[in-house]
Design a protein around this motif. Structure first.
Motif, PDB file in Angstrom:
ATOM      1  N   GLN A 184       0.856  -1.187   0.000  1.00 10.16           N
ATOM      2  CA  GLN A 184       0.000   0.000   0.000  1.00 10.16           C
ATOM      3  C   GLN A 184       0.888   1.232   0.000  1.00 10.16           C
ATOM      4  O   GLN A 184       1.669   1.453   0.928  1.00 10.16           O
ATOM      5  CB  GLN A 184      -0.891  -0.023   1.253  1.00 10.16           C
ATOM      6  CG  GLN A 184      -1.992   0.989   1.183  1.00 10.16           C
ATOM      7  CD  GLN A 184      -2.993   0.816   2.304  1.00 10.16           C
ATOM      8  OE1 GLN A 184      -2.705   0.208   3.326  1.00 10.16           O
ATOM      9  NE2 GLN A 184      -4.170   1.352   2.121  1.00 10.16           N
ATOM     10  N   LEU A 185       0.790   2.026  -1.077  1.00 12.44           N
ATOM     11  CA  LEU A 185       1.616   3.230  -1.159  1.00 12.44           C
ATOM     12  C   LEU A 185       0.928   4.336  -0.368  1.00 12.44           C
ATOM     13  O   LEU A 185      -0.300   4.480  -0.452  1.00 12.44           O
ATOM     14  CB  LEU A 185       1.778   3.663  -2.608  1.00 12.44           C
ATOM     15  CG  LEU A 185       2.507   2.674  -3.522  1.00 12.44           C
ATOM     16  CD1 LEU A 185       2.438   3.146  -4.965  1.00 12.44           C
ATOM     17  CD2 LEU A 185       3.953   2.522  -3.090  1.00 12.44           C
ATOM     18  N   PRO A 186       1.694   5.129   0.393  1.00 15.35           N
ATOM     19  CA  PRO A 186       1.071   6.217   1.156  1.00 15.35           C
ATOM     20  C   PRO A 186       0.345   7.185   0.218  1.00 15.35           C
ATOM     21  O   PRO A 186       0.875   7.520  -0.852  1.00 15.35           O
ATOM     22  CB  PRO A 186       2.251   6.898   1.845  1.00 15.35           C
ATOM     23  CG  PRO A 186       3.361   5.909   1.808  1.00 15.35           C
ATOM     24  CD  PRO A 186       3.138   5.052   0.597  1.00 15.35           C
ATOM     25  N   ALA A 187      -0.858   7.604   0.638  1.00 12.56           N
ATOM     26  CA  ALA A 187      -1.701   8.458  -0.207  1.00 12.56           C
ATOM     27  C   ALA A 187      -0.966   9.740  -0.612  1.00 12.56           C
ATOM     28  O   ALA A 187      -1.084  10.201  -1.751  1.00 12.56           O
ATOM     29  CB  ALA A 187      -2.988   8.788   0.529  1.00 12.56           C
ATOM     30  N   GLU A 188      -0.158  10.296   0.317  1.00  9.52           N
ATOM     31  CA  GLU A 188       0.512  11.562  -0.027  1.00  9.52           C
ATOM     32  C   GLU A 188       1.566  11.354  -1.118  1.00  9.52           C
ATOM     33  O   GLU A 188       1.837  12.247  -1.916  1.00  9.52           O
ATOM     34  CB  GLU A 188       1.076  12.258   1.217  1.00  9.52           C
ATOM     35  CG  GLU A 188       2.091  11.516   2.036  1.00  9.52           C
ATOM     36  CD  GLU A 188       1.494  10.605   3.118  1.00  9.52           C
ATOM     37  OE1 GLU A 188       0.350  10.142   2.949  1.00  9.52           O
ATOM     38  OE2 GLU A 188       2.190  10.342   4.102  1.00  9.52           O
ATOM     39  N   TYR A 189       2.166  10.163  -1.191  1.00 15.35           N
ATOM     40  CA  TYR A 189       3.152   9.887  -2.240  1.00 15.35           C
ATOM     41  C   TYR A 189       2.453   9.777  -3.597  1.00 15.35           C
ATOM     42  O   TYR A 189       2.902  10.352  -4.591  1.00 15.35           O
ATOM     43  CB  TYR A 189       3.886   8.562  -1.977  1.00 15.35           C
ATOM     44  CG  TYR A 189       4.867   8.570  -0.835  1.00 15.35           C
ATOM     45  CD1 TYR A 189       4.826   9.532   0.168  1.00 15.35           C
ATOM     46  CD2 TYR A 189       5.851   7.585  -0.748  1.00 15.35           C
ATOM     47  CE1 TYR A 189       5.714   9.501   1.222  1.00 15.35           C
ATOM     48  CE2 TYR A 189       6.751   7.552   0.302  1.00 15.35           C
ATOM     49  CZ  TYR A 189       6.677   8.513   1.288  1.00 15.35           C
ATOM     50  OH  TYR A 189       7.555   8.477   2.320  1.00 15.35           O
ATOM     51  N   THR A 190       1.370   8.986  -3.638  1.00 18.94           N
ATOM     52  CA  THR A 190       0.696   8.775  -4.921  1.00 18.94           C
ATOM     53  C   THR A 190       0.076  10.078  -5.409  1.00 18.94           C
ATOM     54  O   THR A 190       0.118  10.386  -6.598  1.00 18.94           O
ATOM     55  CB  THR A 190      -0.383   7.682  -4.805  1.00 18.94           C
ATOM     56  OG1 THR A 190      -1.235   8.003  -3.714  1.00 18.94           O
ATOM     57  CG2 THR A 190       0.225   6.320  -4.589  1.00 18.94           C
ATOM     58  N   ALA A 191      -0.458  10.880  -4.467  1.00 18.79           N
ATOM     59  CA  ALA A 191      -1.070  12.155  -4.857  1.00 18.79           C
ATOM     60  C   ALA A 191       0.000  13.098  -5.406  1.00 18.79           C
ATOM     61  O   ALA A 191      -0.197  13.771  -6.418  1.00 18.79           O
ATOM     62  CB  ALA A 191      -1.778  12.779  -3.657  1.00 18.79           C
ATOM     63  N   ALA A 192       1.179  13.126  -4.762  1.00 16.08           N
ATOM     64  CA  ALA A 192       2.238  14.043  -5.180  1.00 16.08           C
ATOM     65  C   ALA A 192       2.670  13.768  -6.622  1.00 16.08           C
ATOM     66  O   ALA A 192       3.050  14.688  -7.350  1.00 16.08           O
ATOM     67  CB  ALA A 192       3.430  13.927  -4.235  1.00 16.08           C
ATOM     68  N   LEU A 193       2.630  12.510  -7.053  1.00 17.06           N
ATOM     69  CA  LEU A 193       3.082  12.165  -8.404  1.00 17.06           C
ATOM     70  C   LEU A 193       1.914  11.877  -9.344  1.00 17.06           C
ATOM     71  O   LEU A 193       2.114  11.394 -10.460  1.00 17.06           O
ATOM     72  CB  LEU A 193       4.015  10.952  -8.340  1.00 17.06           C
ATOM     73  CG  LEU A 193       5.330  11.182  -7.581  1.00 17.06           C
ATOM     74  CD1 LEU A 193       6.139   9.902  -7.508  1.00 17.06           C
ATOM     75  CD2 LEU A 193       6.155  12.276  -8.254  1.00 17.06           C
ATOM     76  N   GLY A 194       0.691  12.144  -8.877  1.00 13.33           N
ATOM     77  CA  GLY A 194      -0.490  11.927  -9.727  1.00 13.33           C
ATOM     78  C   GLY A 194      -0.674  10.469 -10.112  1.00 13.33           C
ATOM     79  O   GLY A 194      -1.140  10.148 -11.204  1.00 13.33           O
TER      80      GLY A 194
END
Ligand SMILES: Nc1ncnc2c1ncn2[C@@H]1O[C@H](COP(=O)(O)OP(=O)(O)OP(=O)(O)O)[C@@H](O)[C@H]1O
Length: 324
Positions: A286-296
């Motif tokens: 599970q990738l942290p939401a803030e990481y996935t959001a930062a890179l779209g």
């Protein structure tokens, strides 16, 4: 021999190797394997299912002092109730000190609660009997387990002094502060030398200074008696002081922070914390939401295997587009 036959043979060999190898969590004191707990809740005449635990994996080694954190409703108390032997999982596997929590009958469950686990709850009033003194409260679980009177008296005094509440020996809970009550509660929970001590928000009703004292008592029990301790907490001070903090999200373990002492070249010690994502046995991460959001990142990602790591890239050709 065709390539397909070869790969099938290799697959069979791999399955056989896995079957012969040690079971998941074989050397852990607590092993939760894809634990599921579903509650049926009635709402307006319809039965609604709540999946409180959705395939939770957790291993705790003997002698650990660790914290569980997570948002309200993430499943922490559900997990603690299962580990305490008060509730039974719907599916999956859970073992504590060699006991299979899904296979115990009522008698075994009672012995498990008396002898294998001790627990401390948030509500100070839930931990102690109000009409007994501190020493009598510590004495009671030993009496129920058939320990001799002489041994009981020695053990109660020893535990109360170890936890810094020897002066409360002959006082009833109403004549003790909240922090003293929780420390006596730890002594009660340790009376029968459990393999595991579970605590659900034990400092939740206390101010931060008193909470620190109670946490110090847990640390003492862990260091002096070697008891494995799992604490559910919202208290940042507590979560930041243990070596391992596991976060639960939506009924699963999601990330984990490990802290260790490092010594720099000048000999100065400092505590270094690193956050890890959990990789389950099926390879799910599970990738942290803030990481996935930062890179779209959404829907799918591109993976590249390197010699010592895996790269995760946003899908450059995806419909949500962008080069991330
Ligand atoms: N006995 C029950 N019947 C129905 N639903 C339940 C029951 N116990 C828990 N739940 C539901 O299961 C989910 C997980 O609850 P749980 O109490 O384990 O969360 P938690 O992380 O401990 O939350 P909190 O920090 O608020 O105590 C929630 O959606 C909760 O409403």
């Amino acid at each position: 021999m065709s390539g397909t036959t070869e790969s099938l043979e290799e697959l069979e060999r791999r399955v056989a190797r896995r079957r012969e190898g040690p079971a998941y969590g074989h050397d852990a004191l607590i092993a939760c394997d894809r634990l599921v707990r579903i509650f049926a809740r009635r709402g307006g005449g319809d039965a609604v299912e709540v999946q409180a635990l959705q395939g939770l994996d957790l291993l705790v080694r003997e002698g650990e002092l660790m914290a569980l954190v997570g948002a309200s409703g993430s499943g922490k108390s559900t997990l603690m109730n299962i580990l305490a032997g008060l509730d039974v999982p719907t599916a999956g596997a859970a073992k504590v000190a060699g006991r299979d929590l899904l296979a115990m009958d009522a008698k075994a469950r009672l012995r498990y609660r008396r002898e294998v686990v001790g627990f401390v709850w948030q509500q100070t009033a839930r931990n102690l009997l109000p009409y007994l003194t501190a020493a009598q409260n510590v004495d009671l679980p030993m009496q129920l387990a058939g320990v001799s009177r002489r041994k009981r008296a020695g053990r109660a005094d020893e535990l109360l002094s170890l936890l810094g509440v020897a002066d409360c020996r002959d006082r009833r809970p109403q004549a003790m502060s909240g922090g003293q009550q929780q420390r006596v509660a730890i002594a009660v929970a340790l009376a029968n030398s459990p393999a595991v001590l579970l605590a659900d928000e034990p400092t939740g009703e206390l101010d931060s200074a008193t909470g620190q004292q109670v946490f110090a008592a847990f640390r003492r029990a862990n260091e002096e008696l070697g008891t494995t301790i799992v604490i559910v907490t919202h208290d940042q001070a507590v979560a930041g002081e243990v070596r391992r903090t596991v976060a639960i999200r939506d009924g699963r373990t999601s990330t984990e922070v490990l802290r260790r002492t490092e010594v720099d070249e000048t000999g100065r010690e400092s505590l270094v914390a690193r956050e890890y994502a959990m990789l389950d046995r099926a390879g799910r991460l599970q990738l942290p939401a803030e990481y996935t959001a930062a890179l779209g990142m959404a829907d799918r990602v591109l993976l590249e295997l390197e010699e010592d790591h895996i790269q995760v890239w946003p899908d450059r050709n995806g419909s949500r587009g962008g080069n991330g």
